[in-house]
Design a protein around this motif. Structure first.
Motif, PDB file in Angstrom:
ATOM      1  N   GLY A   1      -8.404  -6.161   6.320  1.00 30.53           N
ATOM      2  CA  GLY A   1      -7.585  -5.851   5.134  1.00 30.53           C
ATOM      3  C   GLY A   1      -8.347  -4.921   4.216  1.00 30.53           C
TER       4      GLY A   1
ATOM      5  N   ASP B   1      -6.125  -3.005   8.776  1.00 25.70           N
ATOM      6  CA  ASP B   1      -5.184  -3.314   7.690  1.00 25.70           C
ATOM      7  C   ASP B   1      -3.779  -3.232   8.267  1.00 25.70           C
TER       8      ASP B   1
ATOM      9  N   ARG C   1     -11.891  -9.306   1.758  1.00 30.56           N
ATOM     10  CA  ARG C   1     -11.872  -9.543   0.305  1.00 30.56           C
ATOM     11  C   ARG C   1     -10.440  -9.427  -0.211  1.00 30.56           C
TER      12      ARG C   1
ATOM     13  N   ASN D   1       0.806  -1.229   0.000  1.00 34.65           N
ATOM     14  CA  ASN D   1       0.000   0.000   0.000  1.00 34.65           C
ATOM     15  C   ASN D   1       0.833   1.270   0.000  1.00 34.65           C
TER      16      ASN D   1
ATOM     17  N   ASP E   1      -2.639  -6.802  12.115  1.00 30.57           N
ATOM     18  CA  ASP E   1      -2.201  -7.884  11.236  1.00 30.57           C
ATOM     19  C   ASP E   1      -3.057  -9.108  11.542  1.00 30.57           C
ATOM     20  N   VAL E   2      -3.948  -9.467  10.607  1.00 32.47           N
ATOM     21  CA  VAL E   2      -4.925 -10.526  10.879  1.00 32.47           C
ATOM     22  C   VAL E   2      -4.256 -11.890  11.041  1.00 32.47           C
TER      23      VAL E   2
HETATM   24  C1  LIG Z   1      -5.531  -6.890  -2.647  1.00 34.10           C
HETATM   25  S1  LIG Z   1      -5.752  -5.725  -1.342  1.00 34.10           S
HETATM   26  C2  LIG Z   1      -7.507  -5.822  -1.124  1.00 34.10           C
HETATM   27  C3  LIG Z   1      -8.063  -4.595  -0.468  1.00 34.10           C
HETATM   28  C4  LIG Z   1      -9.574  -4.612  -0.256  1.00 34.10           C
HETATM   29  N1  LIG Z   1      -9.957  -5.644   0.684  1.00 34.10           N
HETATM   30  C5  LIG Z   1     -10.295  -4.783  -1.553  1.00 34.10           C
HETATM   31  O1  LIG Z   1     -10.794  -5.871  -1.847  1.00 34.10           O
HETATM   32  O2  LIG Z   1     -10.340  -3.808  -2.317  1.00 34.10           O
HETATM   33  C6  LIG Z   1      -5.149  -6.585   0.098  1.00 34.10           C
HETATM   34  C7  LIG Z   1      -5.188  -5.745   1.369  1.00 34.10           C
HETATM   35  O3  LIG Z   1      -4.882  -6.598   2.475  1.00 34.10           O
HETATM   36  C8  LIG Z   1      -3.951  -5.960   3.309  1.00 34.10           C
HETATM   37  N2  LIG Z   1      -3.194  -6.997   4.025  1.00 34.10           N
HETATM   38  C9  LIG Z   1      -2.209  -7.791   3.548  1.00 34.10           C
HETATM   39  N3  LIG Z   1      -1.746  -8.605   4.519  1.00 34.10           N
HETATM   40  C10 LIG Z   1      -2.484  -8.323   5.639  1.00 34.10           C
HETATM   41  C11 LIG Z   1      -2.477  -8.823   6.973  1.00 34.10           C
HETATM   42  N4  LIG Z   1      -1.619  -9.775   7.346  1.00 34.10           N
HETATM   43  N5  LIG Z   1      -3.353  -8.302   7.882  1.00 34.10           N
HETATM   44  C12 LIG Z   1      -4.229  -7.308   7.496  1.00 34.10           C
HETATM   45  N6  LIG Z   1      -4.267  -6.800   6.240  1.00 34.10           N
HETATM   46  C13 LIG Z   1      -3.403  -7.291   5.334  1.00 34.10           C
HETATM   47  C14 LIG Z   1      -3.096  -5.125   2.375  1.00 34.10           C
HETATM   48  O4  LIG Z   1      -2.393  -4.107   3.063  1.00 34.10           O
HETATM   49  C15 LIG Z   1      -4.157  -4.609   1.403  1.00 34.10           C
HETATM   50  O5  LIG Z   1      -4.743  -3.415   1.846  1.00 34.10           O
END
Ligand SMILES: C[S@@+](CC[C@H](N)C(=O)[O-])C[C@H]1O[C@@H](n2cnc3c(N)ncnc32)[C@H](O)[C@@H]1O
Length: 264
Positions: A50, A74, A111, A11, A94-95
């Motif tokens: 996220g 996120d 998603r 990001n 961090d999930v």
């Molecule tokens: C492909 S983007 C999708 C964003 C949004 N959910 C959408 O569908 O438009 C993936 C998102 O997940 C976040 N992400 C990646 N690893 C993560 C984690 N371990 N915990 C939380 N968020 C995470 C990224 O920073 C990013 O914003």
């Protein structure tokens, strides 16, 4: 310090914003249809995992109204921060690693997140744990291995180049631990996590202006890494972006599999 280095489509890059807009254009109608089907409405407490950009969070905020709550988390909250006003709260989380940021949620939604998270099993259990009994989980994830081509109709050099660059993107994702066949597993994983009334479906455009915008935004975001890994040359990436901009190509996405169920 949150770890963001393992995530390919980081990001912190300026190209992340246009990519979130493109993801919204391609996938929001499907996501909103599923969320409507799950009954989201006034007073609901929702956790958007996220979150990325603002579109889903803003839609949820309208649905739940002032008596509800939308927690948007996120590892990098910079693009969702503008949505942080009542009933939306934004938190870095961090999930895959952190404890759930609360409990008793009516809805948890993620998603296009879990396929990127190395600890996706733990993440899924954390999301289920955060639900109240009867609460709904909606997980939507791509399954690029199910339909790997950006041009399923590979009829000329532009389409061949597009598919080669898409193969390069899959290589970069797999190197970072992404599970490229995760989407198809979701209904089973939701059942195994103890949910009931589990269902799933898939959506992907075969040709659409939004699909072309998403392809251009994604390739711009990973271009340097494709070139550094010798998966494509600078000239090939530029030619592909010109081909996409011409509007003459039919560009597909990977299928997005949506799976949903209820906690007992
Ligand atoms: C492909 S983007 C999708 C964003 C949004 N959910 C959408 O569908 O438009 C993936 C998102 O997940 C976040 N992400 C990646 N690893 C993560 C984690 N371990 N915990 C939380 N968020 C995470 C990224 O920073 C990013 O914003």
């Amino acid at each position: 310090m949150m770890r963001t280095d393992g995530y390919l489509l980081d990001n912190r890059q300026a190209e992340a914003g246009p990519r979130f807009d493109a993801l919204a254009a391609v996938f929001d109608p499907t996501t909103f249809r599923h969320l409507e089907g799950l009954g989201v409405g006034p007073g609901w407490r929702c956790w958007e995992v996220g979150a990325g950009g603002t579109s889903v969070v803003t839609w949820l905020a309208k649905k739940v109204g002032p008596t509800g709550r939308v927690l948007a988390t996120d590892i990098d909250t910079s693009w969702v921060e503008p949505a942080a006003r009542q009933p939306v709260e934004v938190r870095r989380h961090d999930v895959g690693v952190d404890q759930p940021p609360g409990e008793g949620f009516d809805l948890v939604h993620a998603r296009l997140v879990l396929l990127h998270v190395p600890e996706r099993e733990r993440a899924l259990h954390s999301m289920v744990k955060a639900l109240r009994p009867g609460g709904r989980l909606l997980v939507e994830d791509a399954d690029p291995a199910l339909q790997p081509l950006v041009c399923p109709d590979e009829h000329g050099p532009a389409e061949q180049l597009a598919n080669r660059i898409r193969q390069g993107l899959r290589t970069l994702l797999a190197e970072r631990g992404a599970n490229l066949s995760y989407g198809r597993r979701l209904p089973r994983l939701l059942r195994e996590a103890g949910l009931h009334r589990v269902e799933a479906d898939a959506h992907f455009p075969i040709a659409s202006p939004a699909g072309a915008t998403l392809e251009a935004a994604t390739v711009r975001q990973v271009r340097d890494r494709l070139i550094a890994a010798r998966l494509a040359t600078q000239e090939e990436v530029d030619r592909h972006l010109t081909n996409v901009a011409s509007g003459a190509m039919d560009l597909a996405t990977a299928p997005m599999i949506s799976a949903w169920g209820r906690k007992r």
